[in-house]
Design a protein around this motif. Structure first.
Motif, PDB file in Angstrom:
ATOM      1  N   GLY A   1       7.259  -0.578 -10.881  1.00 51.98           N
ATOM      2  CA  GLY A   1       6.641  -2.089  -9.963  1.00 51.98           C
ATOM      3  C   GLY A   1       5.225  -1.364  -9.425  1.00 51.98           C
ATOM      4  O   GLY A   1       4.194  -2.348  -9.903  1.00 51.98           O
ATOM      5  N   TRP A   2       5.327   0.105  -9.363  1.00 55.26           N
ATOM      6  CA  TRP A   2       3.893   0.484  -8.602  1.00 55.26           C
ATOM      7  C   TRP A   2       3.005   0.644  -9.307  1.00 55.26           C
ATOM      8  O   TRP A   2       1.969  -0.006  -9.625  1.00 55.26           O
ATOM      9  CB  TRP A   2       4.322   2.189  -7.935  1.00 55.26           C
ATOM     10  N   ALA A   3       3.488   0.602 -10.680  1.00 59.19           N
ATOM     11  CA  ALA A   3       1.657   1.391 -11.940  1.00 59.19           C
ATOM     12  C   ALA A   3       1.837  -0.232 -11.818  1.00 59.19           C
ATOM     13  O   ALA A   3       0.780  -0.900 -11.991  1.00 59.19           O
ATOM     14  CB  ALA A   3       2.920   1.681 -12.983  1.00 59.19           C
ATOM     15  N   TRP A   4       2.986  -1.515 -12.183  1.00 57.79           N
ATOM     16  CA  TRP A   4       2.423  -3.011 -12.341  1.00 57.79           C
ATOM     17  C   TRP A   4       1.043  -3.297 -11.510  1.00 57.79           C
ATOM     18  O   TRP A   4       0.535  -3.742 -11.100  1.00 57.79           O
ATOM     19  CB  TRP A   4       3.326  -4.034 -11.971  1.00 57.79           C
ATOM     20  N   ARG A   5       1.696  -3.242  -9.840  1.00 64.44           N
ATOM     21  CA  ARG A   5       0.489  -3.138  -8.374  1.00 64.44           C
ATOM     22  C   ARG A   5      -0.741  -2.768  -9.046  1.00 64.44           C
ATOM     23  O   ARG A   5      -1.787  -3.307  -8.887  1.00 64.44           O
ATOM     24  CB  ARG A   5       1.731  -2.810  -7.271  1.00 64.44           C
TER      25      ARG A   5
ATOM     26  N   ASN B   1       7.558 -12.234  -8.615  1.00 63.81           N
ATOM     27  CA  ASN B   1       7.673 -11.290  -9.574  1.00 63.81           C
ATOM     28  C   ASN B   1       8.900 -10.099  -8.933  1.00 63.81           C
ATOM     29  O   ASN B   1       9.131 -10.393  -7.548  1.00 63.81           O
ATOM     30  CB  ASN B   1       7.308 -10.718 -10.295  1.00 63.81           C
ATOM     31  N   ALA B   2       9.749  -9.989  -9.978  1.00 61.44           N
ATOM     32  CA  ALA B   2      10.906  -9.930  -9.355  1.00 61.44           C
ATOM     33  C   ALA B   2      10.281  -7.756  -9.102  1.00 61.44           C
ATOM     34  O   ALA B   2      11.476  -7.357  -8.372  1.00 61.44           O
ATOM     35  CB  ALA B   2      11.592  -8.655 -10.952  1.00 61.44           C
ATOM     36  N   HIS B   3       9.062  -6.969  -9.206  1.00 62.72           N
ATOM     37  CA  HIS B   3       8.947  -6.129  -8.730  1.00 62.72           C
ATOM     38  C   HIS B   3       8.952  -5.997  -6.782  1.00 62.72           C
ATOM     39  O   HIS B   3       9.006  -5.203  -6.369  1.00 62.72           O
ATOM     40  CB  HIS B   3       7.653  -5.240  -9.760  1.00 62.72           C
ATOM     41  N   GLU B   4       8.061  -7.130  -7.003  1.00 58.99           N
ATOM     42  CA  GLU B   4       7.448  -7.620  -5.718  1.00 58.99           C
ATOM     43  C   GLU B   4       9.316  -7.504  -4.655  1.00 58.99           C
ATOM     44  O   GLU B   4       9.213  -7.009  -3.662  1.00 58.99           O
ATOM     45  CB  GLU B   4       6.858  -8.378  -5.241  1.00 58.99           C
ATOM     46  N   ALA B   5      10.018  -8.484  -5.009  1.00 61.25           N
ATOM     47  CA  ALA B   5      11.561  -9.197  -4.383  1.00 61.25           C
ATOM     48  C   ALA B   5      11.728  -7.638  -3.868  1.00 61.25           C
ATOM     49  O   ALA B   5      13.138  -7.644  -2.790  1.00 61.25           O
ATOM     50  CB  ALA B   5      12.335  -9.347  -5.261  1.00 61.25           C
ATOM     51  N   ALA B   6      11.817  -6.988  -5.332  1.00 57.48           N
ATOM     52  CA  ALA B   6      12.946  -5.281  -4.902  1.00 57.48           C
ATOM     53  C   ALA B   6      12.064  -4.462  -3.704  1.00 57.48           C
ATOM     54  O   ALA B   6      12.635  -3.902  -3.462  1.00 57.48           O
ATOM     55  CB  ALA B   6      13.014  -4.588  -6.842  1.00 57.48           C
TER      56      ALA B   6
ATOM     57  N   LEU C   1       0.477  -0.979   0.087  1.00 57.54           N
ATOM     58  CA  LEU C   1      -0.278  -0.320   0.456  1.00 57.54           C
ATOM     59  C   LEU C   1       0.734   1.148   0.153  1.00 57.54           C
ATOM     60  O   LEU C   1       0.100   2.594  -0.070  1.00 57.54           O
ATOM     61  CB  LEU C   1      -1.004   0.195   1.064  1.00 57.54           C
ATOM     62  N   GLU C   2       2.199   0.560   0.080  1.00 57.61           N
ATOM     63  CA  GLU C   2       2.913   2.050  -0.226  1.00 57.61           C
ATOM     64  C   GLU C   2       3.853   2.741  -1.053  1.00 57.61           C
ATOM     65  O   GLU C   2       4.686   1.792  -1.661  1.00 57.61           O
ATOM     66  CB  GLU C   2       3.737   2.460   1.494  1.00 57.61           C
ATOM     67  N   GLN C   3       3.694   3.688  -1.420  1.00 54.66           N
ATOM     68  CA  GLN C   3       4.261   3.274  -2.745  1.00 54.66           C
ATOM     69  C   GLN C   3       6.061   3.856  -2.588  1.00 54.66           C
ATOM     70  O   GLN C   3       6.438   3.544  -3.606  1.00 54.66           O
ATOM     71  CB  GLN C   3       3.841   4.536  -3.518  1.00 54.66           C
ATOM     72  N   HIS C   4       6.410   4.221  -1.746  1.00 54.40           N
ATOM     73  CA  HIS C   4       7.760   4.608  -1.653  1.00 54.40           C
ATOM     74  C   HIS C   4       8.555   3.304  -1.525  1.00 54.40           C
ATOM     75  O   HIS C   4      10.235   3.206  -2.190  1.00 54.40           O
ATOM     76  CB  HIS C   4       8.304   5.241  -0.363  1.00 54.40           C
ATOM     77  N   TRP C   5       8.289   1.986  -1.221  1.00 53.98           N
ATOM     78  CA  TRP C   5       8.943   1.395  -1.758  1.00 53.98           C
ATOM     79  C   TRP C   5       9.021   0.630  -2.921  1.00 53.98           C
ATOM     80  O   TRP C   5      10.249  -0.575  -2.279  1.00 53.98           O
ATOM     81  CB  TRP C   5       8.395  -0.620  -0.345  1.00 53.98           C
TER      82      TRP C   5
END
Length: 798
Positions: free
Chosen positions: A325-329, A371-376, A316-320
C-alpha cells in the motif's frame, strides 16, 4: 502523477493520438441523435421511468421467463450501455487512455460486451460463425493489470468509431434473432440451467452489466471536460449539490455510526444450484463457517469520517500502510482519495467530489470511495486512535449482517432498480445515478445499513473458490485466474450493480490498488473473523513468487550444467533445458523460413530461453505472470549478471553469479509481466512463439492456445510455435474441467497430446517436428526433478 480531473499538456505525437481521425468528433458531442442507438432508443426501452431516465431491470427467472421478458432484459442492458457511452464528448473521450494507463481506452469497452456475446454464443453452438473475427479477437479480453505500475503502452491502432458502431448494430441484430427464434424460449419451456446452450445468452447479459459498472468508473476517471451527463441516465441522489459549512462536523454534516454487537453465528456461503437465475462460477459450491461474535459500525465509512484520517496525516505516515500500500501511495503520490478534487491549497483540506459526469460540493455524508490499500490504512489508524483492534470485515461476517430471509427471496431478483430503492431501501440496480448518504438506506435486522447496495465493500479475504464449485465450460477463465492471492474480495454491490451483481450471492474481486465504486465498513474485534487467505498450496500462481523458487529457476535457466546435474550417473542430457528449447525453435526458423525478426517467449520465467533466442532474433519479448521472475530477468537484461543461492542441503549452499553470454545483445530482449491466459491485444504477428513447460500450469490452457492463430493471432502466417509440456495436470493450477487430457470421456482415455494436436490443426497449424525433450530441476544437491516434456513444432498455414 496526473489524476483524473487534472488537465495535462501532452505531446502531440503520443501513440494513442493516432486514433483521432476527426471523422466523428462533432457528431459525438451533446445529446445523441437517433442514429446513435444501435438497439432501442431510451424512450422506447424497457426500464424507462416517468422522468425519462432508465433504471435496470432484474434478472430473468430462468424457470418461467417469456421470450418477451428475455428480450426486454437484453434491450434494457444494451440501451443502458449506450446511454452511459452517450456521456462521452468528442472522439478523444473514446480513445484517450485513462490517467493511470493501466486499462484500455473507452472504445474497447464500447465493443467488448458485444464481442463477448458473439464469442460465447459460438462456444455454446447458438450461432455458427463469427461476425467480424478481427473485432472478436481484439475486443475479447480486457486488462487485469498486474500492479499499479504495470502501465499499458496504449500504442494500438483501434478501429474507427464508425466501424465500432456498425459492429454493435450487427451484434444487436444477431443476439435479438437468437432470442426471437430459439425453441427453448417458447411458451412453457423447461427451466434453463447451466447445462443449456442458452446459459451463454444470459452470461452475456450479466457480463454486459459488469462492464456497465466498470465502464462507469473509467468514464469517471476521464477529464471532466470530456463527459456530460445524458438526460436519460439516472440522476444524482437528491442529497447531491448541497454546500455545507467548512470544516465539516460529525453529527452535523455526516452521521456518527453506532457500534453494533453481532452475536456468534453459523453461516452458509454459496448460491443454490436450483435458484432460477444466471450465476457466475465462483458463486456456486458451499462453505459453512462459524462466525465469532464481533462489533461492527452500522454505516459505511463516510467522506467526513475519512477526512479525519487525511487531516491527521494518514497519507503521510508510512506506519499505517502495508508495504504494498505504501509503495502504491508513493508511486501515485496520493494524498486523498482518487475522486476527491482539491478546492484550495492542499493543506486546507477542502475538497469537491468528482461524480460520474460532474464535480459537486463534497457530500460529507456519502460513503467514501477508496481502494483496498486506503481502506486498510484507515483501519490501522483507527486501531491506534480508538485503542482497540479495527479491521475490514470478512466474507463470513458480511453474511452474519444479513437478514435470513434474503437468502430465500433475493430482493434484487424481483424488481427493477427504482422499485428496489423505493420499497426495499437498497441503492442498487440504478435506483439512483450515485451513492446516497450512509444513513439513507433501510437497515438490516442486525442494524447494519447498506449491507447491499450504495457501494461495494472491501473485505479482508482473498478472492477464493467455494468447496464444490466448478468452472463453466462457456467461460472457464472467468474466476480461476483470480484465485491467486492477489485479488481482494468485494461484496454487497453498488448503486450501479445490476442483475446478478446486485443479488445476495454475488462475490466479486479486484486487485487492491484498483478503484471501483467501492468503500468499506469497520469491524472492531481482536480475532481475525475467519479471514480466507490463499497460500501457495491453494493457488499455484503464488508458487513462483517465492525466493527459493526464483533461485531454483535461476539455476535451471542460467546455471552451469555441472551444477544443474553434478552426479555422473544422472541425466546429463536434461540440463540447459531453456537453451535447448530456444535452439529447437531457432533451428526450425532456419529450416522452415519463418523469419527471425520477432519472437515471443510465453512463461519466460527468468529469461534463459529469451536471451538465447536473442542471439538471432532481432527482438524478443519474454512474458511471465510472476513478478519475481520478471524482476530477475530485467536485472539480467540491465546488468548482464545476477547472484542467486545454489542450495546444497537445508540452508547450506553458496551464492553464485549468473552471467549472460557477452556475445548476446541483451538489449534485444525485453520482459513484461502478463497473464498468459489474457495477453494484451497489441501482441500479434510474431515470427516465433515459445511455450516451454507452461501449458499444464495455466488455469485455462485453451485461452492461450486460442490466441495463437486467427485474426490478430500471436503467430503470423508462416510463423512457428514450439510447445513443450509434460502434461502434469494438477487442480492446484488448472481446474479439472479445463485439462486438455488425462481423464476418461465416454469410457475412453483422453490423451493430452491427441487433444492438443486436434486443437492446433483446427486452428490452422501444421505439425513440423515432434520429440521427447527431457529437463532436470535441482532442488538441492541430492534431490532433483526429472521431467520428460513432449516437444512439438507447429507452423501456421492459415
Amino acid at each position: 502523477m496526473p489524476r483524473p480531473n487534472e488537465t495535462v499538456a501532452e505531446h502531440p505525437a503520443e501513440a494513442w493520438r493516432q486514433n483521432l481521425r476527426g471523422d466523428h468528433d462533432t457528431q459525438l458531442r451533446g445529446p445523441r441523435p437517433e442514429w446513435w442507438w444501435t438497439g432501442l432508443a431510451p424512450a422506447a426501452c424497457p426500464g424507462r421511468q416517468p422522468d425519462g431516465t432508465l433504471t435496470a431491470l432484474p434478472q430473468p427467472n430462468l424457470a418461467t421467463c417469456t421470450r418477451e421478458a428475455v428480450l426486454a432484459t437484453f434491450d434494457n442492458c444494451w440501451t443502458l450501455t449506450e446511454t452511459l457511452f452517450a456521456g462521452l464528448q468528442g472522439e478523444e473521450a473514446f480513445y484517450r487512455p485513462p490517467y493511470h494507463h493501466l486499462r484500455h481506452p473507452m472504445i474497447f469497452y464500447y465493443c467488448h460486451p458485444a464481442a463477448l456475446y458473439i464469442n460465447k454464443l459460438r462456444v455454446a453452438g447458438l450461432i455458427d460463425a463469427p461476425l467480424n473475427p478481427y473485432f472478436e479477437r481484439i475486443f475479447e479480453t480486457g486488462v487485469d493489470e498486474m500492479r499499479w505500475d504495470d502501465m499499458s503502452k496504449n500504442e494500438m491502432q483501434w478501429p474507427s468509431f464508425a466501424e465500432a458502431h456498425t459492429y454493435r448494430q450487427q451484434v444487436y441484430a444477431t443476439v435479438r434473432e437468437v432470442i426471437q427464434t430459439h425453441p427453448e424460449l417458447a411458451d412453457g419451456h423447461a427451466p434453463i440451467t447451466m447445462s443449456s446452450p442458452l446459459w451463454a445468452l444470459f452470461m452475456g447479459f450479466d457480463h454486459e452489466r459488469i462492464h456497465l459498472e466498470t465502464s462507469s468508473v473509467l468514464i469517471r476517471e476521464l477529464p471532466v471536460e470530456l463527459v456530460q451527463r445524458p438526460a436519460e441516465w439516472p440522476k444524482l441522489h437528491p442529497s447531491a449539490g448541497v454546500e455545507t459549512a467548512f470544516p465539516p462536523k460529525a453529527g452535523r454534516d455526516y452521521p456518527t455510526p453506532a457500534l453494533l454487537d453481532i452475536a456468534a453465528a453459523q453461516v452458509r456461503i454459496g448460491k443454490p444450484l436450483a435458484w432460477p437465475s444466471f450465476g457466475w462460477d465462483n458463486e456456486y459450491g458451499e462453505r459453512r463457517a462459524s462466525v465469532q461474535a464481533f462489533q461492527v459500525e452500522s454505516q459505511l465509512v463516510s467522506n467526513g469520517a475519512f477526512l479525519e484520517f487525511i487531516q491527521s496525516g494518514g497519507y503521510l505516515e508510512q506506519h499505517w500502510w502495508t508495504e504494498a500500500g505504501w509503495a502504491w501511495r508513493g508511486f501515485r503520490n496520493s494524498k486523498w482519495p482518487c475522486f476527491w478534487v482539491p478546492d484550495g491549497p492542499a493543506g486546507l483540506h477542502r475538497y469537491r467530489l468528482r461524480t460520474q459526469f460532474e464535480t459537486i460540493p463534497m457530500p460529507w455524508n456519502w460513503p467514501v470511495e477508496v481502494n483496498a490499500h486506503e481502506a486498510a490504512a484507515f483501519c490501522a489508524w483507527r486501531s491506534t486512535r480508538d485503542g482497540q483492534p479495527c479491521r475490514l470485515p470478512t466474507e463470513a461476517e458480511h453474511h452474519a449482517l444479513r437478514d435470513a430471509s434474503w437468502a430465500e427471496t433475493n430482493p434484487a431478483f424481483h424488481v427493477d432498480g427504482a422499485t428496489l430503492g423505493r420499497e426495499t431501501g437498497w441503492n442498487s440496480q440504478l435506483a439512483h445515478g450515485s451513492p446516497w448518504p450512509v444513513d439513507a438506506g433501510t437497515p438490516a435486522a442486525s442494524g447494519a445499513q447498506d449491507v447491499f447496495g450504495n457501494l461495494w465493500q472491501w473485505h479482508g479475504d482473498d478472492f477464493n473458490p467455494l468447496p464444490g464449485g466448478k468452472v463453466h465450460p462457456f467461460y472457464d477463465d472467468f474466476s480461476t485466474p483470480c484465485y491467486d492471492g492477489q485479488h481482494q474480495m468485494i461484496l454487497g454491490g453498488s448503486w450501479i450493480s445490476c442483475g446478478d451483481e446486485a443479488g445476495v450471492w454475488a462475490r466479486f474481486h479486484f486487485r487492491p490498488h484498483f478503484y471501483q465504486h467501492a468503500g468499506f465498513r469497520v469491524v472492531h474485534a481482536a480475532h481475525d473473523g475467519g479471514v480466507v487467505r490463499l497460500g501457495a498450496e491453494d493457488s499455484g500462481r503464488q508458487v513462483y513468487e517465492d525466493a527459493r523458487i526464483v533461485d531454483e529457476y535461476m539455476l535451471l535457466h542460467h546455471g552451469e550444467p555441472k551444477s544443474q546435474m553434478p552426479w555422473p550417473g544422472g541425466p546429463q542430457c536434461a540440463t540447459a533445458f531453456p537453451q535447448r528449447c530456444a535452439h529447437w525453435l531457432l533451428d526450425g526458423a532456419r529450416e522452415f523460413g519463418s523469419g527471425t525478426a520477432r519472437a515471443l517467449d510465453i512463461g519466460c520465467a527468468v529469461g534463459g530461453a529469451s536471451f538465447e533466442l536473442a542471439r538471432e532474433f532481432g527482438e524478443v519479448l519474454g512474458v511471465d505472470l510472476s513478478r519475481a521472475f520478471i524482476d530477475a530477468a530485467e536485472g539480467l537484461q540491465k546488468d548482464g549478471a545476477r547472484p542467486y543461492f545454489l542450495r546444497d542441503e537445508g540452508d547450506l549452499g553458496k551464492t553464485v553469479t549468473a552471467r549472460i553470454d557477452p556475445a548476446i545483445e541483451r538489449k534485444r530482449a525485453h520482459f513484461r509481466q502478463a497473464d498468459a491466459c489474457s495477453l494484451p491485444a497489441e501482441l500479434a504477428d510474431f515470427d516465433a512463439v515459445l511455450l516451454a513447460n507452461l501449458l499444464c500450469r495455466l488455469p485455462s490452457p485453451k485461452s492461450l492456445l486460442g490466441r495463437l492463430g486467427g485474426e490478430r493471432g500471436l503467430v503470423k502466417v508462416g510463423g512457428l510455435v514450439a510447445l513443450f509440456s509434460p502434461y502434469s495436470w494438477l487442480e492446484q493450477f488448472t481446474p479439472r474441467e479445463a485439462w486438455l487430457g488425462g481423464f476418461e470421456a465416454d469410457g475412453q482415455p483422453v490423451k493430452s497430446a491427441d487433444a492438443l494436436k486436434a486443437f492446433m490443426r483446427e486452428e490452422g497449424f501444421v505439425l513440423r517436428r515432434e520429440e521427447e525433450v527431457p529437463l532436470v530441476i535441482r532442488e538441492h544437491a541430492r534431490k532433483f526433478q526429472f521431467i520428460v516434456t513432449h516437444g512439438m513444432l507447429w507452423q501456421r498455414e492459415t
